[in-house]
Design a protein around this motif. Structure first.
Motif, PDB file in Angstrom:
ATOM      1  N   UNK A  13      30.910  43.632  18.578  1.00 24.91           N
ATOM      2  CA  UNK A  13      32.154  44.040  19.238  1.00 24.91           C
ATOM      3  C   UNK A  13      31.996  45.397  19.907  1.00 24.91           C
ATOM      4  N   UNK A  14      31.445  46.345  19.176  1.00 25.24           N
ATOM      5  CA  UNK A  14      31.358  47.704  19.706  1.00 25.24           C
ATOM      6  C   UNK A  14      30.347  47.818  20.845  1.00 25.24           C
ATOM      7  N   UNK A  15      29.516  46.816  20.998  1.00 20.90           N
ATOM      8  CA  UNK A  15      28.565  46.839  22.107  1.00 20.90           C
ATOM      9  C   UNK A  15      29.104  46.229  23.387  1.00 20.90           C
ATOM     10  N   UNK A  16      30.338  45.738  23.344  1.00 20.95           N
ATOM     11  CA  UNK A  16      30.909  45.082  24.517  1.00 20.95           C
ATOM     12  C   UNK A  16      31.653  46.065  25.420  1.00 20.95           C
ATOM     13  N   UNK A  17      31.814  45.624  26.661  1.00 19.66           N
ATOM     14  CA  UNK A  17      32.657  46.346  27.619  1.00 19.66           C
ATOM     15  C   UNK A  17      33.769  45.409  28.069  1.00 19.66           C
ATOM     16  N   UNK A  18      34.950  45.957  28.278  1.00 22.04           N
ATOM     17  CA  UNK A  18      36.096  45.142  28.668  1.00 22.04           C
ATOM     18  C   UNK A  18      36.821  45.783  29.843  1.00 22.04           C
ATOM     19  N   UNK A  19      37.678  44.992  30.474  1.00 27.24           N
ATOM     20  CA  UNK A  19      38.585  45.508  31.498  1.00 27.24           C
ATOM     21  C   UNK A  19      39.956  45.710  30.865  1.00 27.24           C
TER      22      UNK A  19
ATOM     23  N   UNK B 183      27.009  39.563   7.851  1.00 20.65           N
ATOM     24  CA  UNK B 183      27.757  38.929   8.939  1.00 20.65           C
ATOM     25  C   UNK B 183      28.821  39.870   9.488  1.00 20.65           C
ATOM     26  N   UNK B 184      29.487  40.586   8.581  1.00 22.74           N
ATOM     27  CA  UNK B 184      30.528  41.521   8.996  1.00 22.74           C
ATOM     28  C   UNK B 184      29.926  42.674   9.803  1.00 22.74           C
ATOM     29  N   UNK B 185      28.762  43.132   9.375  1.00 20.89           N
ATOM     30  CA  UNK B 185      28.089  44.210  10.105  1.00 20.89           C
ATOM     31  C   UNK B 185      27.679  43.750  11.494  1.00 20.89           C
ATOM     32  N   UNK B 186      27.149  42.521  11.580  1.00 17.20           N
ATOM     33  CA  UNK B 186      26.757  41.989  12.890  1.00 17.20           C
ATOM     34  C   UNK B 186      27.965  41.831  13.803  1.00 17.20           C
ATOM     35  N   UNK B 187      29.097  41.406  13.230  1.00 23.80           N
ATOM     36  CA  UNK B 187      30.314  41.271  14.027  1.00 23.80           C
ATOM     37  C   UNK B 187      30.735  42.625  14.583  1.00 23.80           C
ATOM     38  N   UNK B 188      30.672  43.639  13.748  1.00 21.01           N
ATOM     39  CA  UNK B 188      31.083  44.983  14.181  1.00 21.01           C
ATOM     40  C   UNK B 188      30.175  45.503  15.293  1.00 21.01           C
ATOM     41  N   UNK B 189      28.875  45.339  15.115  1.00 23.63           N
ATOM     42  CA  UNK B 189      27.929  45.806  16.135  1.00 23.63           C
ATOM     43  C   UNK B 189      28.138  45.051  17.442  1.00 23.63           C
TER      44      UNK B 189
ATOM     45  N   UNK C  15      39.265  45.771   7.517  1.00 21.12           N
ATOM     46  CA  UNK C  15      39.708  45.296   8.830  1.00 21.12           C
ATOM     47  C   UNK C  15      38.737  44.256   9.388  1.00 21.12           C
ATOM     48  N   UNK C  16      37.450  44.572   9.387  1.00 25.99           N
ATOM     49  CA  UNK C  16      36.459  43.646   9.936  1.00 25.99           C
ATOM     50  C   UNK C  16      36.305  42.403   9.061  1.00 25.99           C
TER      51      UNK C  16
END
Length: 359
Positions: free
Chosen positions: A225-231, A217-223, A339-340
């Motif tokens: 988050x890091x796959x997102x783009x933000x303003x 679950x922690x690995x999926x959360x990390x992937x 952290x995650x």
């Protein structure tokens, strides 16, 4: 992975269930029967046990798969004597009582409405493909009782969808000691083998995930988050940077125009927040909602200037705002895993408590 899961299961102290060993596990308000008997036999056994428990109002719901039967009880299993409950009221019942329970499942409880609908369609009593659900399905048994449709449904159920003789045989073999029976009580988390059925039916499965699943679950959360783009909105120059990839951000992000690190990550209407900031810089008055939005964005920016990229990551997690992010970030984690893990716990805490906020 299978071997790792079994080893993790054994590490909990629980016996490993097999085709010759039944494990009855109590966890929270759930009882998990680890019975490697297949879909039909587990379903039949679950129906019979539920019928036996029904008289005392012990079971709220139940489910099964080819390897487990899950009962959601009306009381916490810590308040129940599992050994006494099963040895006396399930495996130790007399033949007439057991036969009565089987008859009750077959004719009174009647979990065969869907099969009856198919039979009725073949007989021409119902239009083929007709959508039925809820009370309409439940009324089929009464509607077609004492008809050939009812008799044909029972015949097909006994031949294809149930195995009452097999269920009786299993209960008898357990009582005679031919099949090993073990009991185990899980405390904080269920065993890894029980989690396979629990995660499909409990409200927040991540809260009870065993260590090997929690890591996934922690690995999926990390992937995720890091796959997102933000303003990101710079509070010094008012520049809005769109679609910045979180994975590609430096440890301490900065504005490409003025090099300021006072950047607010925006996960909602970035244009709205930008307009509010420009109004503020032009010394225009803000209404209450605009002031709240700007204050929240500024608090987010303060975290970014203090903690850098990790502040952006923390605030991109569902349910984590500036206040919760500040609490997590203040721990100054030395590793990303720690952290995650804390981010995942904060997310689950939000999901678990959110329904009570308005009470």
């Amino acid at each position: 992975r299978l071997i790792e899961e079994i080893e993790t299961h054994k590490a909990t102290g629980a016996p490993v269930p097999t085709d010759q060993r039944v494990l009855i596990e109590g966890f929270d308000r759930y009882i998990i029967l680890h019975t490697h008997l297949g879909d039909i036999l587990n379903f039949t056994l679950g129906e019979v046990i539920e019928e036996l428990f029904r008289r005392q109002g012990l079971v709220r719901m139940w489910w099964s798969d080819p390897y487990r039967i899950l009962f959601e009880m009306t009381a916490d299993t810590s308040d129940l004597d599992l050994e006494d409950l099963f040895l006396k009221q399930v495996f130790g019942v007399e033949e007439p009582v057991l036969s009565g329970a089987c008859h009750g499942v077959l004719h009174r409880h009647f979990p065969w409405q869907l099969y009856m609908k198919h039979v009725a369609e073949r007989f021409g009593a119902l239009a083929r493909g007709r959508l039925m659900y809820g009370d309409a399905m439940k009324e089929l048994m009464l509607r077609f009782r004492l008809t050939p449709i009812y008799d044909e449904t029972i015949r097909e159920v006994l031949m294809e969808h149930s195995d009452f003789d097999g269920a009786k045989g299993i209960l008898k073999e357990i009582m005679e000691g031919k099949i090993d029976l073990r009991f185990f009580r899980s405390k904080d988390k269920p065993t890894p083998l029980a989690y396979h059925i629990l995660y499909r039916h409990v409200d927040i499965p991540e809260l009870i995930a065993p260590e090997n699943v929690a890591t996934d679950n922690m690995t999926r959360l990390r992937i995720s988050i890091e796959g997102r783009s933000i303003d990101m909105l710079c509070f010094d120059c008012g520049k809005l940077t769109r679609d910045a990839s979180i994975a590609s951000l430096p440890d301490h992000p900065f504005c490409q125009d003025c090099s300021s690190k006072l950047l607010a990550p925006l996960f909602w209407s970035s244009a709205y927040a930008t307009n509010i900031l420009h109004k503020k810089r032009d010394k225009q008055s803000l209404d209450e909602n605009e002031q709240k939005a700007l204050t929240r964005a500024r608090r987010s920016a303060d975290l970014v200037i203090a903690y850098g990229r990790r502040a952006i990551i923390a605030q991109s997690v569902y349910g984590i705002g500036p206040q919760t992010a500040a609490r997590v970030l203040s721990k100054m984690h030395e590793s990303d895993d720690e952290f995650y893990r804390d981010l995942l716990e904060a997310k689950l805490q939000f999901i678990a408590t959110r329904p009570f906020w308005n009470n």
